[in-house]
Write a protein that holds these residues in place. Structure first.
Motif, PDB file in Angstrom:
ATOM      1  N   GLY A  47      28.649  26.750  -0.375  1.00 38.12           N
ATOM      2  CA  GLY A  47      27.264  26.691   0.084  1.00 38.12           C
ATOM      3  C   GLY A  47      26.962  27.496   1.327  1.00 38.12           C
ATOM      4  O   GLY A  47      25.791  27.705   1.665  1.00 38.12           O
ATOM      5  N   HIS A  48      27.989  27.981   2.022  1.00 39.26           N
ATOM      6  CA  HIS A  48      27.732  28.756   3.237  1.00 39.26           C
ATOM      7  C   HIS A  48      26.943  30.017   2.888  1.00 39.26           C
ATOM      8  O   HIS A  48      27.219  30.682   1.894  1.00 39.26           O
ATOM      9  CB  HIS A  48      29.033  29.159   3.926  1.00 39.26           C
ATOM     10  CG  HIS A  48      28.772  30.055   5.095  1.00 39.26           C
ATOM     11  ND1 HIS A  48      28.752  31.427   4.975  1.00 39.26           N
ATOM     12  CD2 HIS A  48      28.466  29.778   6.376  1.00 39.26           C
ATOM     13  CE1 HIS A  48      28.454  31.947   6.155  1.00 39.26           C
ATOM     14  NE2 HIS A  48      28.273  30.972   7.017  1.00 39.26           N
ATOM     15  N   ALA A  49      25.958  30.352   3.710  1.00 41.42           N
ATOM     16  CA  ALA A  49      25.153  31.555   3.474  1.00 41.42           C
ATOM     17  C   ALA A  49      24.963  32.317   4.775  1.00 41.42           C
ATOM     18  O   ALA A  49      24.795  31.726   5.834  1.00 41.42           O
ATOM     19  CB  ALA A  49      23.792  31.181   2.896  1.00 41.42           C
ATOM     20  N   THR A  50      25.003  33.632   4.673  1.00 39.19           N
ATOM     21  CA  THR A  50      24.680  34.487   5.811  1.00 39.19           C
ATOM     22  C   THR A  50      23.167  34.557   5.934  1.00 39.19           C
ATOM     23  O   THR A  50      22.453  34.279   4.962  1.00 39.19           O
ATOM     24  CB  THR A  50      25.196  35.924   5.610  1.00 39.19           C
ATOM     25  OG1 THR A  50      24.444  36.538   4.544  1.00 39.19           O
ATOM     26  CG2 THR A  50      26.682  35.956   5.300  1.00 39.19           C
ATOM     27  N   PRO A  51      22.661  34.976   7.082  1.00 41.26           N
ATOM     28  CA  PRO A  51      21.233  35.328   7.122  1.00 41.26           C
ATOM     29  C   PRO A  51      20.996  36.567   6.253  1.00 41.26           C
ATOM     30  O   PRO A  51      21.924  37.324   5.965  1.00 41.26           O
ATOM     31  CB  PRO A  51      20.983  35.658   8.594  1.00 41.26           C
ATOM     32  CG  PRO A  51      22.143  35.123   9.344  1.00 41.26           C
ATOM     33  CD  PRO A  51      23.294  35.096   8.384  1.00 41.26           C
ATOM     34  N   TYR A  52      19.772  36.757   5.828  1.00 42.32           N
ATOM     35  CA  TYR A  52      19.393  38.008   5.172  1.00 42.32           C
ATOM     36  C   TYR A  52      19.344  39.043   6.288  1.00 42.32           C
ATOM     37  O   TYR A  52      18.706  38.802   7.323  1.00 42.32           O
ATOM     38  CB  TYR A  52      18.030  37.826   4.508  1.00 42.32           C
ATOM     39  CG  TYR A  52      17.757  38.740   3.344  1.00 42.32           C
ATOM     40  CD1 TYR A  52      18.672  38.899   2.319  1.00 42.32           C
ATOM     41  CD2 TYR A  52      16.561  39.434   3.270  1.00 42.32           C
ATOM     42  CE1 TYR A  52      18.411  39.723   1.235  1.00 42.32           C
ATOM     43  CE2 TYR A  52      16.279  40.261   2.190  1.00 42.32           C
ATOM     44  CZ  TYR A  52      17.207  40.403   1.171  1.00 42.32           C
ATOM     45  OH  TYR A  52      16.942  41.220   0.107  1.00 42.32           O
ATOM     46  N   GLY A  95      22.465  39.734   1.845  1.00 38.56           N
ATOM     47  CA  GLY A  95      23.086  38.519   2.355  1.00 38.56           C
ATOM     48  C   GLY A  95      24.007  37.956   1.295  1.00 38.56           C
ATOM     49  O   GLY A  95      24.000  38.398   0.141  1.00 38.56           O
ATOM     50  N   ILE A  96      24.801  36.962   1.696  1.00 36.93           N
ATOM     51  CA  ILE A  96      25.859  36.446   0.816  1.00 36.93           C
ATOM     52  C   ILE A  96      25.900  34.929   0.913  1.00 36.93           C
ATOM     53  O   ILE A  96      25.796  34.363   1.995  1.00 36.93           O
ATOM     54  CB  ILE A  96      27.225  37.014   1.255  1.00 36.93           C
ATOM     55  CG1 ILE A  96      27.167  38.534   1.348  1.00 36.93           C
ATOM     56  CG2 ILE A  96      28.341  36.547   0.337  1.00 36.93           C
ATOM     57  CD1 ILE A  96      28.234  39.132   2.228  1.00 36.93           C
ATOM     58  N   ARG A  97      26.114  34.287  -0.232  1.00 39.48           N
ATOM     59  CA  ARG A  97      26.288  32.831  -0.276  1.00 39.48           C
ATOM     60  C   ARG A  97      27.592  32.527  -1.024  1.00 39.48           C
ATOM     61  O   ARG A  97      27.837  33.103  -2.091  1.00 39.48           O
ATOM     62  CB  ARG A  97      25.123  32.176  -1.006  1.00 39.48           C
ATOM     63  CG  ARG A  97      25.249  30.664  -1.121  1.00 39.48           C
ATOM     64  CD  ARG A  97      24.021  30.020  -1.775  1.00 39.48           C
ATOM     65  NE  ARG A  97      22.883  30.088  -0.861  1.00 39.48           N
ATOM     66  CZ  ARG A  97      21.820  30.865  -1.022  1.00 39.48           C
ATOM     67  NH1 ARG A  97      21.704  31.636  -2.081  1.00 39.48           N
ATOM     68  NH2 ARG A  97      20.837  30.873  -0.137  1.00 39.48           N
ATOM     69  N   ALA A  98      28.411  31.628  -0.461  1.00 41.24           N
ATOM     70  CA  ALA A  98      29.571  31.099  -1.191  1.00 41.24           C
ATOM     71  C   ALA A  98      28.998  30.108  -2.190  1.00 41.24           C
ATOM     72  O   ALA A  98      28.600  29.002  -1.826  1.00 41.24           O
ATOM     73  CB  ALA A  98      30.549  30.441  -0.230  1.00 41.24           C
ATOM     74  N   PRO A 103      36.021  26.247  -1.516  1.00 34.93           N
ATOM     75  CA  PRO A 103      36.005  27.342  -0.542  1.00 34.93           C
ATOM     76  C   PRO A 103      36.295  28.681  -1.229  1.00 34.93           C
ATOM     77  O   PRO A 103      37.048  28.739  -2.204  1.00 34.93           O
ATOM     78  CB  PRO A 103      37.114  26.963   0.437  1.00 34.93           C
ATOM     79  CG  PRO A 103      37.173  25.473   0.364  1.00 34.93           C
ATOM     80  CD  PRO A 103      36.910  25.157  -1.096  1.00 34.93           C
ATOM     81  N   ALA A 104      35.674  29.717  -0.732  1.00 34.19           N
ATOM     82  CA  ALA A 104      35.808  31.050  -1.311  1.00 34.19           C
ATOM     83  C   ALA A 104      36.444  31.982  -0.275  1.00 34.19           C
ATOM     84  O   ALA A 104      36.218  31.823   0.926  1.00 34.19           O
ATOM     85  CB  ALA A 104      34.441  31.572  -1.733  1.00 34.19           C
ATOM     86  N   THR A 105      37.219  32.935  -0.761  1.00 35.18           N
ATOM     87  CA  THR A 105      37.860  33.896   0.142  1.00 35.18           C
ATOM     88  C   THR A 105      37.574  35.312  -0.335  1.00 35.18           C
ATOM     89  O   THR A 105      37.458  35.569  -1.534  1.00 35.18           O
ATOM     90  CB  THR A 105      39.391  33.683   0.213  1.00 35.18           C
ATOM     91  OG1 THR A 105      39.957  33.844  -1.088  1.00 35.18           O
ATOM     92  CG2 THR A 105      39.733  32.318   0.760  1.00 35.18           C
ATOM     93  N   MET A 106      37.460  36.204   0.638  1.00 34.88           N
ATOM     94  CA  MET A 106      37.254  37.615   0.304  1.00 34.88           C
ATOM     95  C   MET A 106      37.736  38.497   1.439  1.00 34.88           C
ATOM     96  O   MET A 106      37.945  38.040   2.564  1.00 34.88           O
ATOM     97  CB  MET A 106      35.789  37.900   0.002  1.00 34.88           C
ATOM     98  CG  MET A 106      34.841  37.799   1.161  1.00 34.88           C
ATOM     99  SD  MET A 106      33.176  38.248   0.609  1.00 34.88           S
ATOM    100  CE  MET A 106      32.192  37.502   1.875  1.00 34.88           C
TER     101      MET A 106
END
Length: 160
Positions: A47-52, A95-98, A103-106
């Motif tokens: 659910g984590h998201a960066t700002p646009y 922007g990006i959302r997990a 948990p997601a990794t990249m």
């Protein structure tokens, strides 16, 4: 000759930071690549998201290792899972959302390697452990100031 030397970083090596509720481990810096790029290993909570946002100086490439991310680039959504790659050029809002349930990794590659890691290091706290941090509310005033310094525009929250 560039003066650069071959460099290797093991899985447990590299400075670790808690940045916007993610664990980020720097694998390559601007200095270690002669300014060519920087590389960060990131773990994000579901659910984590960066700002646009929009980068004026650097392009970003992402290689998903585990989990699932939804990338929104200029309003277009792309879902990427393990082994998937996404390129986000400078000058285009994104922007990006997990988006998965775990948990997601990249790996994040920024080229040239001047802005993203510098902004992250100034905004982040050194990670006391290599685990996801306890979620906190980010200092948006500080984030906006640092993004402006590194020529990144915060455009608002990530669109649904």
């Amino acid at each position: 000759m560039t003066g650069l030397l071959p460099r290797s970083v093991a899985e447990a090596e590299g400075p670790a930071f808690w940045f916007l509720n993610n664990l980020c481990i720097v694998k390559a810096t601007t200095e270690s690549t002669g300014g060519a790029f920087s590389m960060v290993y990131q773990i994000a909570a579901p659910g984590h998201a960066t700002p646009y946002h929009l980068h004026h100086v650097e392009d970003e490439a992402f290689y998903v290792l585990d989990g699932e991310y939804t990338f929104i680039c200029d309003g277009v959504k792309t879902v990427v899972g393990p082994g998937g790659y996404m390129f986000l050029p400078r000058g285009i809002p994104h922007g990006i959302r997990a988006s998965g349930s775990v948990p997601a990794t990249m790996l994040i590659l920024a080229t040239p390697g001047t802005g993203f890691v510098g902004m992250m290091e100034e905004m982040a706290e050194p990670a006391l452990e290599r685990v996801l941090p306890k979620p906190t509310k980010p200092d948006l005033e500080k984030l906006n100031r640092l993004c402006a310094k590194y020529q990144i525009d915060i455009l608002g929250p990530l669109p649904k």
